[in-house]
Design a protein around this motif. Structure first.
Motif, PDB file in Angstrom:
ATOM      1  N   CYS A 119       0.848  -1.181   0.000  1.00 27.20           N
ATOM      2  CA  CYS A 119       0.000   0.000   0.000  1.00 27.20           C
ATOM      3  C   CYS A 119       0.889   1.239   0.000  1.00 27.20           C
ATOM      4  O   CYS A 119       2.112   1.150  -0.098  1.00 27.20           O
ATOM      5  CB  CYS A 119      -0.938  -0.012   1.208  1.00 27.20           C
ATOM      6  SG  CYS A 119      -0.132   0.399   2.779  1.00 27.20           S
ATOM      7  N   ALA A 140      -1.863   2.334   7.786  1.00 26.66           N
ATOM      8  CA  ALA A 140      -3.084   2.402   6.979  1.00 26.66           C
ATOM      9  C   ALA A 140      -4.333   2.339   7.844  1.00 26.66           C
ATOM     10  O   ALA A 140      -5.372   2.907   7.499  1.00 26.66           O
ATOM     11  CB  ALA A 140      -3.096   1.282   5.952  1.00 26.66           C
ATOM     12  N   ASN A 145      -6.845   5.086   3.547  1.00 29.11           N
ATOM     13  CA  ASN A 145      -6.900   3.668   3.186  1.00 29.11           C
ATOM     14  C   ASN A 145      -7.861   3.371   2.045  1.00 29.11           C
ATOM     15  O   ASN A 145      -8.468   2.303   1.989  1.00 29.11           O
ATOM     16  CB  ASN A 145      -7.264   2.829   4.412  1.00 29.11           C
ATOM     17  CG  ASN A 145      -8.420   3.408   5.218  1.00 29.11           C
ATOM     18  OD1 ASN A 145      -9.466   3.730   4.652  1.00 29.11           O
ATOM     19  ND2 ASN A 145      -8.229   3.554   6.518  1.00 29.11           N
ATOM     20  N   MET A 148      -7.360   0.029   0.319  1.00 30.61           N
ATOM     21  CA  MET A 148      -7.026  -1.086   1.208  1.00 30.61           C
ATOM     22  C   MET A 148      -8.106  -2.178   1.226  1.00 30.61           C
ATOM     23  O   MET A 148      -9.191  -2.037   0.665  1.00 30.61           O
ATOM     24  CB  MET A 148      -6.783  -0.577   2.627  1.00 30.61           C
ATOM     25  CG  MET A 148      -5.813   0.563   2.728  1.00 30.61           C
ATOM     26  SD  MET A 148      -4.203   0.200   2.012  1.00 30.61           S
ATOM     27  CE  MET A 148      -3.368   1.743   2.325  1.00 30.61           C
ATOM     28  N   ALA A 159      -3.352  -4.280   3.600  1.00 32.53           N
ATOM     29  CA  ALA A 159      -2.958  -4.087   2.206  1.00 32.53           C
ATOM     30  C   ALA A 159      -3.652  -5.101   1.307  1.00 32.53           C
ATOM     31  O   ALA A 159      -4.130  -6.146   1.761  1.00 32.53           O
ATOM     32  CB  ALA A 159      -1.444  -4.210   2.064  1.00 32.53           C
TER      33      ALA A 159
END
Length: 322
Positions: A119, A140, A145, A148, A159
């Motif tokens: 990420c 994150a 995010n 994500m 991630a």
């Protein structure tokens, strides 16, 4: 980029032995992911093992009617292969949806399988990341995010696996073939190859130290219409926000009689829920199928939209196939 030594083995087993013997060694073929990470000093291998000259660049028919794809077959070559286009259309479409033409010319089958699940914060060495530094934390969670995961997450990592090819391979029930330093071969079902993060997100695959991927095997083709739909922020070149690899066979009445569905952009690994496929066949309803896929889904703020987007993307796929 830090200094490293360089080796060019002559055999597959020699390559595996070199990696097993040298702590911090990495294989390199196309290098489309590894070299970027080396430039940022996120990956700092002490030795690069160049495998480009190994005899792993062929696509061959198998006795069971499937295909065996060598680890070094380039993504562009695989997408254009006549058998892949004819019998494994979902794979050809997924490959063409990934990266750019230049990258597909360099990227290999094994390299695509092994690209890091990552990420924004994985690249930012000023922020904590459990993948870079186990135990440091996940920026994150509570951060930005948007891209994500919403499924299969943990408190250590949210991630997503960025590969399009991997999603298609999951729908096709591919297997990954490997060889270790002692010459022992094994096969790993694609469903078991990629790991969920748990409390060890830095370990992303089922490979053992010193193992090298030699091929990916595709089983005998299954009947049905093949679709790969990728939703992303920009069409030219971006990871999937949500993607769906679908193979659906319909009866004379037009209703699904068999289905395979795999999803990308949602988890640390390609996501497939067989109960969702059963629900689609039994009810014909995209929503009933999506309910099974999204069981346990959790948004983290900026990515909450992925949950309804998954449902809408599956509906769009089924509409296209109808």
């Amino acid at each position: 980029m830090k200094a490293f030594s360089y080796e060019r083995p002559k055999t597959v087993q020699e390559a595996a032995q070199l990696v097993a013997e040298r702590p911090g060694a990495k294989f390199i073929a196309g290098g489309t992911n590894l070299l970027d990470l080396m430039k940022l000093q996120i990956e700092t291998p002490r030795t690069l093992i160049d495998v480009n000259r190994l005899p792993l660049d062929q696509v061959a028919e198998t006795e069971g009617g499937g295909l065996r794809v060598g680890a070094l077959v380039r993504n562009a070559e695989l997408a254009a292969h006549p058998r892949v286009r004819r019998d494994y259309g979902v794979l050809a479409k997924a490959l063409l949806a990934g990266a750019s033409g230049q990258l597909r010319n360099k990227a290999t089958t094994a390299g695509n399988l092994l690209q890091r699940t990552r990420c924004y914060y994985f690249y930012d060495t000023t922020k904590p990341c459990n993948k870079r530094e186990p135990g440091s934390g996940c920026s994150a969670i509570g951060g930005f995010n948007r891209i994500m995961a919403v499924l299969g997450t943990s408190e250590s990592c949210i991630a997503t696996n960025p590969s399009d090819m991997n999603v298609a391979l999951r729908a096709l029930d591919a297997t990954v073939e490997t060889l270790d330093a002692g010459g022992a071969a094994r096969t790993i079902p694609i469903a078991e190859f990629h790991r969920l993060p748990g409390d060890r997100p830095e370990i992303e695959t089922a490979l053992k130290p010193g193992e090298i991927i030699t091929a990916v095997s595709l089983p005998k083709p299954v009947a049905g219409t093949h679709v790969y739909r990728k939703v992303r922020d920009r069409a030219s070149y971006a990871f999937a926000t949500v993607s769906v690899a679908a193979i659906i066979a319909r009866g004379e009445d037009g209703k699904p009689r068999a289905a395979r569905l795999a999803f990308g952009g949602l988890a640390h690994k390609p996501w497939r829920v067989e109960a969702a496929e059963t629900a689609l066949v039994e009810t014909g309803s995209a929503d009933a199928s999506a309910d099974r896929v999204l069981e346990g889904a959790r948004g983290y703020g900026s990515n909450d939209f992925k949950i309804p987007l998954t449902r809408r993307t599956l509906r769009a796929v089924l509409t296209e196939m109808a």
